[in-house]
Design an enzyme around this catalytic site. Structure first.
Site, PDB file in Angstrom:
ATOM      1  N   CYS A 134       0.704  -1.219  -0.002  1.00 32.75           N
ATOM      2  CA  CYS A 134      -0.149  -0.039  -0.055  1.00 32.75           C
ATOM      3  C   CYS A 134       0.843   1.115  -0.215  1.00 32.75           C
ATOM      4  CB  CYS A 134      -0.950  -0.041   1.214  1.00 32.75           C
ATOM      5  SG  CYS A 134      -1.940  -1.343   1.350  1.00 32.75           S
ATOM      6  N   HIS A 191      -3.194   6.870   3.713  1.00 34.00           N
ATOM      7  CA  HIS A 191      -3.746   5.778   2.790  1.00 34.00           C
ATOM      8  C   HIS A 191      -5.083   5.305   3.560  1.00 34.00           C
ATOM      9  CE1 HIS A 191      -4.032   1.709   1.803  1.00 34.00           C
ATOM     10  NE2 HIS A 191      -3.553   1.122   2.694  1.00 34.00           N
ATOM     11  N   ASN A 251     -10.102  -0.301   1.460  1.00 36.60           N
ATOM     12  CA  ASN A 251      -8.847  -0.140   1.338  1.00 36.60           C
ATOM     13  C   ASN A 251      -8.304  -0.739  -0.089  1.00 36.60           C
ATOM     14  OD1 ASN A 251      -5.996  -0.537   1.279  1.00 36.60           O
ATOM     15  ND2 ASN A 251      -5.934  -1.594   3.271  1.00 36.60           N
TER      16      ASN A 251
HETATM   17  N1  ACO Z   1     -17.003  -9.018  12.346  1.00 38.51           N
HETATM   18  C1  ACO Z   1     -17.350  -9.316  13.556  1.00 38.51           C
HETATM   19  N2  ACO Z   1     -16.291  -9.675  14.374  1.00 38.51           N
HETATM   20  C2  ACO Z   1     -14.874  -9.803  13.891  1.00 38.51           C
HETATM   21  C3  ACO Z   1     -14.699  -9.292  12.436  1.00 38.51           C
HETATM   22  C4  ACO Z   1     -15.532  -9.059  11.600  1.00 38.51           C
HETATM   23  N3  ACO Z   1     -15.494  -8.761  10.283  1.00 38.51           N
HETATM   24  N4  ACO Z   1     -13.157  -9.502  12.327  1.00 38.51           N
HETATM   25  C5  ACO Z   1     -12.920  -9.971  13.400  1.00 38.51           C
HETATM   26  N5  ACO Z   1     -13.674 -10.103  14.413  1.00 38.51           N
HETATM   27  C6  ACO Z   1     -13.513 -10.272  15.881  1.00 38.51           C
HETATM   28  C7  ACO Z   1     -12.161 -10.991  16.155  1.00 38.51           C
HETATM   29  O1  ACO Z   1     -12.473 -12.503  15.807  1.00 38.51           O
HETATM   30  C8  ACO Z   1     -11.969 -10.863  17.630  1.00 38.51           C
HETATM   31  O2  ACO Z   1     -12.493 -11.507  18.443  1.00 38.51           O
HETATM   32  P1  ACO Z   1     -11.972 -12.428  19.555  1.00 38.51           P
HETATM   33  O3  ACO Z   1     -11.581 -11.289  20.307  1.00 38.51           O
HETATM   34  O4  ACO Z   1     -13.159 -13.384  20.052  1.00 38.51           O
HETATM   35  O5  ACO Z   1     -10.909 -13.019  18.806  1.00 38.51           O
HETATM   36  C9  ACO Z   1     -12.615  -9.339  17.748  1.00 38.51           C
HETATM   37  O6  ACO Z   1     -13.483  -9.225  16.586  1.00 38.51           O
HETATM   38  C10 ACO Z   1     -11.603  -8.103  17.638  1.00 38.51           C
HETATM   39  O7  ACO Z   1     -10.822  -8.402  16.656  1.00 38.51           O
HETATM   40  P2  ACO Z   1      -9.387  -7.543  16.528  1.00 38.51           P
HETATM   41  O8  ACO Z   1      -8.702  -8.237  15.363  1.00 38.51           O
HETATM   42  O9  ACO Z   1      -8.947  -7.154  17.678  1.00 38.51           O
HETATM   43  O10 ACO Z   1     -10.263  -6.187  16.136  1.00 38.51           O
HETATM   44  P3  ACO Z   1      -9.588  -4.883  15.505  1.00 38.51           P
HETATM   45  O11 ACO Z   1     -10.246  -3.728  16.566  1.00 38.51           O
HETATM   46  O12 ACO Z   1      -8.241  -5.029  15.782  1.00 38.51           O
HETATM   47  O13 ACO Z   1     -10.169  -4.536  14.024  1.00 38.51           O
HETATM   48  C11 ACO Z   1      -9.000  -4.627  11.902  1.00 38.51           C
HETATM   49  C12 ACO Z   1      -9.669  -5.461  13.203  1.00 38.51           C
HETATM   50  C13 ACO Z   1     -10.310  -3.780  11.400  1.00 38.51           C
HETATM   51  C14 ACO Z   1      -8.568  -5.632  11.094  1.00 38.51           C
HETATM   52  C15 ACO Z   1      -7.988  -3.953  12.432  1.00 38.51           C
HETATM   53  O14 ACO Z   1      -6.985  -4.724  13.373  1.00 38.51           O
HETATM   54  C16 ACO Z   1      -7.110  -3.146  11.358  1.00 38.51           C
HETATM   55  O15 ACO Z   1      -7.698  -2.173  10.527  1.00 38.51           O
HETATM   56  N6  ACO Z   1      -5.979  -3.648  11.232  1.00 38.51           N
HETATM   57  C17 ACO Z   1      -5.220  -2.965  10.120  1.00 38.51           C
HETATM   58  C18 ACO Z   1      -5.243  -3.633   8.910  1.00 38.51           C
HETATM   59  C19 ACO Z   1      -4.868  -3.238   7.710  1.00 38.51           C
HETATM   60  O16 ACO Z   1      -4.753  -1.677   7.418  1.00 38.51           O
HETATM   61  N7  ACO Z   1      -4.243  -3.812   6.743  1.00 38.51           N
HETATM   62  C20 ACO Z   1      -3.922  -3.246   5.429  1.00 38.51           C
HETATM   63  C21 ACO Z   1      -2.530  -2.849   5.484  1.00 38.51           C
HETATM   64  S1  ACO Z   1      -2.395  -2.051   4.021  1.00 38.51           S
HETATM   65  C22 ACO Z   1      -1.668  -3.370   2.644  1.00 38.51           C
HETATM   66  O17 ACO Z   1      -0.605  -3.538   2.652  1.00 38.51           O
HETATM   67  C23 ACO Z   1      -2.628  -4.364   1.899  1.00 38.51           C
END
Ligand code: ACO
Length: 367
Positions: free
Chosen positions: A113, A253, A283
């Site tokens: 990204c 981004h 994204n």
């Molecule tokens: N719907 C409902 N619940 C979900 C979902 C969903 N879609 N996805 C995960 N959960 C659950 C998880 O299983 C977890 O449950 P648990 O605690 O029982 O295990 C709970 O929700 C919390 O999960 P977290 O991973 O802690 O959630 P978080 O607040 O971190 O949000 C997210 C997750 C949105 C993915 C976040 O971590 C994030 O945006 N990270 C950055 C990702 C990113 O930007 N990636 C792209 C980089 S750019 C590139 O190079 C492609």
């Protein structure tokens, strides 16, 4: 001394829209969870016949039209992409053929990204050195093809689209002013497509295990992103000798609204100084920054003379920021007609294929 000005811009997204309500039917999730944790409400998804190159070409034609630059004037095409058409040939070469950019070199740049910022900086450096005059930078993605649609941790995040900038040389100060590019390969496994490359070629087993899809440790990537977005912005501004107060817009981004909010808190800036459109696109990796810039230029938020910081992070791990003074086209009178050039590019490509075929017949007979 030359300066690298951004004189053309264009974007393209597929028609098909996938909403959070649609995702609720595919995986165990909810609109409320997705909006609260990421800020995303919908994303565009490529249909049959659409690919990273077709979206990149659409964006490129728009950028060339705005700049008034003919494809034959391009010295180089850099396509930053995380979802290339193939391992090789480069997606940039497919774009080069479709544009009929006969004089242009073309290559892909892989920095996930952060790729659009890295590609802009490479283009700007080549122009500033005097080596090149006109460069097309494309960010093009169909991440939907690398997404595991049964993995709720990742499938809610990504979308498809493309953006393109034309950069041109001028002795007038302005354009790209500075950039920082950083990497930390020790975090490579946090976000990857594990199989399908030379390390782990695709096999029946890797496909069954879904290793050709995006795998991500969301929490770790989130922590890394909140750490680097603000500091990269400050480093790029220091390199340009510009104060944050002189910056009109930060274009981050578009990965997650909470990451952008954390960067705003770090920089002590109100959120209304950030260009944010991720609620409608998700994204889109390398396309996310040009998609946001295009919207803000078209609705009049970004004006010539405005100073911008573009800042991104991604797999690798990579991150970077770039400071630019927005230019606009060199001459509003200089128009090109993409329809005519598109036709010419098709004819040119056809005759090149034909001549290669005839050549192979002649050589075949000689041998
Ligand atoms: N719907 C409902 N619940 C979900 C979902 C969903 N879609 N996805 C995960 N959960 C659950 C998880 O299983 C977890 O449950 P648990 O605690 O029982 O295990 C709970 O929700 C919390 O999960 P977290 O991973 O802690 O959630 P978080 O607040 O971190 O949000 C997210 C997750 C949105 C993915 C976040 O971590 C994030 O945006 N990270 C950055 C990702 C990113 O930007 N990636 C792209 C980089 S750019 C590139 O190079 C492609």
């Amino acid at each position: 001394m030359y300066y690298a000005h951004i004189t053309g811009w264009g974007c393209a997204v597929p028609e098909k829209v996938l909403t959070n309500a649609d995702l609720e039917k595919m995986v165990e999730t909810s609109d409320a969870w997705i909006v609260e944790r990421s800020g995303i409400r919908e994303r565009h998804i490529a249909g049959e016949g659409e690919s990273s190159a077709t979206l990149g070409v659409q964006a490129a034609w728009k950028a060339l039209e705005v700049a008034g630059v003919r494809p034959s004037e391009l010295d180089l095409i850099i396509c930053a992409t995380s979802s290339p058409e193939h391992i090789f040939p480069a997606t940039a070469c497919i774009i080069q053929d479709k544009l009929g950019a006969a004089r242009a070199g073309a290559f892909d740049l892989s920095a996930a990204c952060s790729g659009f910022i890295f590609a802009l900086q490479m283009a700007a450096q080549a122009i500033r050195s005097g080596a090149l005059k006109t460069v097309l930078v494309v960010g093009a993605e169909t991440l939907s093809r690398l997404t595991n649609w049964s993995d709720r941790n990742t499938c809610i995040l990504f979308g498809d689209g493309a953006g393109a900038f034309v950069l041109q040389a001028s002795r007038q100060p302005g354009g790209v002013l500075s950039a920082v590019m950083r990497a930390d390969g020790s975090g490579a496994s946090l976000l990857s497509v594990p199989a399908g490359g030379s390390r782990q070629p695709a096999t029946e087993e890797t496909v069954k295990a879904g290793m050709h899809f995006i795998h991500m440790d969301g929490r770790e990537v989130f922590r890394f992103a909140t750490r680097v977005m603000g500091s990269a912005t400050q480093e790029a501004l220091a390199a340009a000798g510009i104060d944050l107060a002189e910056v009109r817009w930060i274009v981050p981004h578009q990965a997650n609204a909470r990451i952008i909010e954390a960067a705003a808190r770090f920089l002590k800036l109100p959120l209304d100084r950030f260009v944010v459109n991720l609620e409608r696109y998700g994204n889109t990796s390398t396309a996310s920054i040009p998609l946001a810039v295009c919207e803000a230029v078209e609705d009049g938020r970004i004006q010539p003379g405005d100073r911008l910081v573009l800042v991104a992070f991604g797999a690798g791990l990579t991150w970077g920021a770039l400071v630019a003074e927005w230019s606009g086209p060199f001459s509003a009178e200089r128009r090109i007609r993409p329809g005519l050039y598109r036709l010419w590019a098709g004819i040119r490509s056809f005759f090149r294929r034909l001549s290669r075929f005839l050549e192979s017949l002649v050589w075949g007979r000689k041998a």
